[in-house]
Scaffold this active site. Structure first.
Site, PDB file in Angstrom:
ATOM      1  N   ARG A   1      29.432  21.064  18.133  1.00 31.89           N
ATOM      2  CA  ARG A   1      30.094  20.172  17.734  1.00 31.89           C
ATOM      3  C   ARG A   1      29.852  19.129  18.131  1.00 31.89           C
ATOM      4  O   ARG A   1      30.754  18.275  18.570  1.00 31.89           O
ATOM      5  CB  ARG A   1      31.666  20.494  17.548  1.00 31.89           C
ATOM      6  CG  ARG A   1      31.185  21.720  16.255  1.00 31.89           C
ATOM      7  CD  ARG A   1      33.045  21.650  15.887  1.00 31.89           C
ATOM      8  NE  ARG A   1      32.273  22.796  14.472  1.00 31.89           N
ATOM      9  CZ  ARG A   1      33.162  24.247  14.401  1.00 31.89           C
ATOM     10  NH1 ARG A   1      33.510  24.700  15.571  1.00 31.89           N
ATOM     11  NH2 ARG A   1      32.915  24.550  13.859  1.00 31.89           N
TER      12      ARG A   1
ATOM     13  N   LYS B   1      21.204   6.048  16.831  1.00 36.14           N
ATOM     14  CA  LYS B   1      20.515   7.005  16.318  1.00 36.14           C
ATOM     15  C   LYS B   1      19.888   7.983  16.399  1.00 36.14           C
ATOM     16  O   LYS B   1      19.062   8.010  17.252  1.00 36.14           O
ATOM     17  CB  LYS B   1      19.551   6.405  15.958  1.00 36.14           C
ATOM     18  CG  LYS B   1      19.931   3.984  14.857  1.00 36.14           C
ATOM     19  CD  LYS B   1      19.250   3.749  13.912  1.00 36.14           C
ATOM     20  CE  LYS B   1      19.891   2.475  12.714  1.00 36.14           C
ATOM     21  NZ  LYS B   1      18.739   2.462  12.359  1.00 36.14           N
TER      22      LYS B   1
ATOM     23  N   GLU C   1       7.643  -2.782  19.465  1.00 35.72           N
ATOM     24  CA  GLU C   1       9.644  -3.494  18.928  1.00 35.72           C
ATOM     25  C   GLU C   1       9.992  -4.165  19.539  1.00 35.72           C
ATOM     26  O   GLU C   1      11.249  -4.810  19.169  1.00 35.72           O
ATOM     27  CB  GLU C   1       9.725  -1.708  19.374  1.00 35.72           C
ATOM     28  CG  GLU C   1       9.867  -0.650  18.318  1.00 35.72           C
ATOM     29  CD  GLU C   1      10.963  -0.724  17.477  1.00 35.72           C
ATOM     30  OE1 GLU C   1      11.208  -1.296  16.747  1.00 35.72           O
ATOM     31  OE2 GLU C   1      10.820   0.576  16.236  1.00 35.72           O
TER      32      GLU C   1
ATOM     33  N   LYS D   1      19.628  -5.905  21.565  1.00 38.37           N
ATOM     34  CA  LYS D   1      19.712  -4.606  20.624  1.00 38.37           C
ATOM     35  C   LYS D   1      21.272  -3.760  20.739  1.00 38.37           C
ATOM     36  O   LYS D   1      21.970  -3.524  19.584  1.00 38.37           O
ATOM     37  CB  LYS D   1      19.025  -3.065  21.312  1.00 38.37           C
ATOM     38  CG  LYS D   1      19.216  -1.719  20.751  1.00 38.37           C
ATOM     39  CD  LYS D   1      19.268  -1.816  19.024  1.00 38.37           C
ATOM     40  CE  LYS D   1      19.009  -0.305  18.572  1.00 38.37           C
ATOM     41  NZ  LYS D   1      17.896   0.433  19.269  1.00 38.37           N
TER      42      LYS D   1
ATOM     43  N   GLU E   1      25.545   0.858  11.321  1.00 37.39           N
ATOM     44  CA  GLU E   1      24.849   0.246  10.151  1.00 37.39           C
ATOM     45  C   GLU E   1      24.884  -0.602   8.950  1.00 37.39           C
ATOM     46  O   GLU E   1      24.397   0.227   8.390  1.00 37.39           O
ATOM     47  CB  GLU E   1      23.266   1.080  10.193  1.00 37.39           C
ATOM     48  CG  GLU E   1      22.414   0.351   9.819  1.00 37.39           C
ATOM     49  CD  GLU E   1      20.628   0.066   9.999  1.00 37.39           C
ATOM     50  OE1 GLU E   1      20.125   0.612   8.937  1.00 37.39           O
ATOM     51  OE2 GLU E   1      20.460   0.780  11.335  1.00 37.39           O
TER      52      GLU E   1
ATOM     53  N   ARG F   1      23.328  -4.740  11.647  1.00 42.05           N
ATOM     54  CA  ARG F   1      22.538  -3.759  12.407  1.00 42.05           C
ATOM     55  C   ARG F   1      21.023  -3.189  12.086  1.00 42.05           C
ATOM     56  O   ARG F   1      20.120  -3.060  12.368  1.00 42.05           O
ATOM     57  CB  ARG F   1      23.080  -2.324  13.109  1.00 42.05           C
ATOM     58  CG  ARG F   1      22.501  -1.429  13.646  1.00 42.05           C
ATOM     59  CD  ARG F   1      22.687  -0.012  13.801  1.00 42.05           C
ATOM     60  NE  ARG F   1      22.014   0.761  14.709  1.00 42.05           N
ATOM     61  CZ  ARG F   1      22.168   1.207  16.413  1.00 42.05           C
ATOM     62  NH1 ARG F   1      23.629   2.204  15.967  1.00 42.05           N
ATOM     63  NH2 ARG F   1      20.998   2.019  16.335  1.00 42.05           N
TER      64      ARG F   1
ATOM     65  N   ASN G   1      15.700  -2.870  11.681  1.00 42.32           N
ATOM     66  CA  ASN G   1      14.582  -2.523  10.454  1.00 42.32           C
ATOM     67  C   ASN G   1      13.751  -3.613  10.126  1.00 42.32           C
ATOM     68  O   ASN G   1      12.736  -3.255   9.459  1.00 42.32           O
ATOM     69  CB  ASN G   1      15.276  -2.114   9.529  1.00 42.32           C
ATOM     70  CG  ASN G   1      15.919  -0.489  10.470  1.00 42.32           C
ATOM     71  OD1 ASN G   1      15.938   0.105  11.001  1.00 42.32           O
ATOM     72  ND2 ASN G   1      17.890  -0.405  10.130  1.00 42.32           N
TER      73      ASN G   1
ATOM     74  N   HIS H   1      10.066  -2.229   8.968  1.00 41.25           N
ATOM     75  CA  HIS H   1      10.301  -0.905   9.610  1.00 41.25           C
ATOM     76  C   HIS H   1      10.338   0.122   7.553  1.00 41.25           C
ATOM     77  O   HIS H   1       9.491   0.702   7.816  1.00 41.25           O
ATOM     78  CB  HIS H   1      11.644  -0.341  10.243  1.00 41.25           C
ATOM     79  CG  HIS H   1      11.897  -0.417  11.512  1.00 41.25           C
ATOM     80  ND1 HIS H   1      10.863  -1.296  12.282  1.00 41.25           N
ATOM     81  CD2 HIS H   1      11.802   0.480  12.460  1.00 41.25           C
ATOM     82  CE1 HIS H   1      11.801  -1.205  13.464  1.00 41.25           C
ATOM     83  NE2 HIS H   1      11.722   0.368  13.649  1.00 41.25           N
TER      84      HIS H   1
ATOM     85  N   HIS I   1       7.824   2.910   8.488  1.00 38.89           N
ATOM     86  CA  HIS I   1       7.768   4.034   7.636  1.00 38.89           C
ATOM     87  C   HIS I   1       7.204   5.297   6.899  1.00 38.89           C
ATOM     88  O   HIS I   1       6.750   6.167   6.659  1.00 38.89           O
ATOM     89  CB  HIS I   1       9.546   4.470   7.716  1.00 38.89           C
ATOM     90  CG  HIS I   1      10.152   4.180   8.761  1.00 38.89           C
ATOM     91  ND1 HIS I   1      11.885   4.289   8.601  1.00 38.89           N
ATOM     92  CD2 HIS I   1      10.226   4.170   9.963  1.00 38.89           C
ATOM     93  CE1 HIS I   1      11.868   3.868  10.220  1.00 38.89           C
ATOM     94  NE2 HIS I   1      11.397   3.849  10.894  1.00 38.89           N
TER      95      HIS I   1
ATOM     96  N   HIS J   1       4.741   5.464  16.202  1.00 41.48           N
ATOM     97  CA  HIS J   1       5.276   4.356  15.594  1.00 41.48           C
ATOM     98  C   HIS J   1       5.457   3.007  15.382  1.00 41.48           C
ATOM     99  O   HIS J   1       5.715   2.227  14.209  1.00 41.48           O
ATOM    100  CB  HIS J   1       6.516   5.130  16.292  1.00 41.48           C
ATOM    101  CG  HIS J   1       7.697   4.399  14.862  1.00 41.48           C
ATOM    102  ND1 HIS J   1       8.262   4.206  13.693  1.00 41.48           N
ATOM    103  CD2 HIS J   1       8.574   3.468  15.711  1.00 41.48           C
ATOM    104  CE1 HIS J   1       9.524   3.141  13.717  1.00 41.48           C
ATOM    105  NE2 HIS J   1       9.827   2.338  14.689  1.00 41.48           N
TER     106      HIS J   1
END
Length: 359
Positions: free
Chosen positions: A120, A142, A184, A226, A236, A240, A244, A247, A251, A264
């Site tokens: 955990r 993330k 990026e 960032k 997000e 935030r 993306n 993206h 993606h 990517h």
């Protein structure tokens, strides 16, 4: 060395940027609750850097063991994640055993997700070895694995204890991976800093030639942006999402082709062209500005044309995007160069037009 802090309501952590940091274990020591670490790497990076890190740790009486995973985006799944858990359990790793991610974005994401889940919550540290990971995925917490229907769909927000961006690790980075990382970097200029965007246009040859000063400045400015955005919106829920840019399309490209066919950053580069083209169709960008975006992405060695897929397939893939809200795909577009905004939905006519022109 340059050090930044990412500050959140309930935590903060340093981002150290410089050359020859891998063996500066004093940067790690304040973040190790126990003198025992698990280093997660992959079959490409481990032969280059794992022994050096372990020897440096041993000199400070830090016990370490390694978990070496197969390399590539196609291995970012449950089966590979379980290899981390299997190793931690077999070595009787405790909750305070620190996991160190030594690799690119895939290793960082999986190590962070494993740390979030193991007993955990175990501490972890990012030592990113690719430009893409140094400027983006290692910062902000993330963590995720992929699902066949969507990239990074299973994961958690879980912050590292520190990020060590050793610029000298980029010396062994393949040219294609360097270009993927530049996607990026370009993203930050497009979404929030027109002056940085101009600097990138002027200095792209230096960046591709791995000029140390240019690369360090690009990493520093990207991490500053960032850290500022994540500090405002860790989970997000608002600003935030602007990170993306490119993206949603990118993606879809990765999932549509099969993970690992395009890197990517390559998919994000082509995705940013599509986002800029959609912005131009809405009247937000002038044609000359769209060409600036396309030219910069090409100058970085990235594809400006996306793979051809039927519109229905694009929509199916983009429907799994994490920004979908009430069934509507929300796109990150450019109101102007250096300023991004969320656009809820695009008409089929605009999507068909930009895809026909850019695929």
């Amino acid at each position: 060395m340059i050090s930044l802090d990412l500050i959140l309501p309930d935590t903060r952590y340093p981002i150290h940027i410089g050359r020859d940091l891998l063996e500066q274990v004093e940067l790690l020591l304040p973040h190790l609750p126990l003198p025992k670490v698990a280093i997660v790497s992959n079959e490409t990076v481990a032969p280059l850097y794992l022994a050096r890190l372990q020897q440096a740790l041993a000199q400070h009486q830090i016990e370490s063991f390694s978990i070496v995973l197969p390399d590539g985006e196609r291995h970012k799944d449950w089966n590979t994640l379980n290899l981390i858990f299997d190793a931690l359990l077999s070595r009787n790793a405790e909750r305070k055993t620190t996991l160190i991610a030594l690799g690119g974005g895939v290793i960082g994401d999986m190590t962070g997700f494993a740390a979030a889940c193991y007993q955990r919550g175990a501490p972890f540290i990012q030592i990113p070895t690719t430009l893409l990971a140094q400027v983006d995925s290692s910062v902000g917490g993330k963590t995720a694995i992929n699902h066949p229907q969507g990239k990074n769909m299973i994961g958690a927000f879980y912050q590292p204890q520190a990020v060590i961006a050793d610029m000298s690790l980029l010396d062994t980075l393949p040219e294609r991976e360097l270009s993927a990382g530049l996607a990026e970097v370009i993203k930050y200029g497009l979404l929030g800093d027109a002056a940085f965007l101009g600097w990138l246009e002027d200095n792209m040859p230096r960046l591709r030639a791995r000029d140390p000063d240019a690369l360090q400045y690009a990493v520093k400015r990207s991490c500053e942006m960032k850290a500022d955005i994540v500090g405002q919106d860790e989970k997000e829920q608002g600003v935030r999402a602007l990170l993306n840019l490119g993206h949603t399309f990118g993606h879809a490209i990765e999932a549509g082709l099969g993970y690992g066919v395009w890197l990517h950053g390559e998919a994000v580069g082509a995705g940013m062209v599509l986002a800029a083209a959609a912005s131009a169709e809405l009247g937000w960008l002038a044609p000359v500005e769209l060409e600036r975006v396309r030219a910069l992405i090409a100058a970085a060695g990235l594809p400006v044309k996306s793979p051809a897929m039927p519109l229905a397939r694009w929509l199916e893939l983009m429907s799994h995007d994490k920004k979908v809200e009430a069934g509507t795909i929300r796109f990150v577009l450019l109101q102007q160069l250096g300023q991004a905004a969320i656009q809820p939905g695009l008409s089929s006519a605009i999507l068909e037009k930009i895809l026909n022109e850019n695929c």
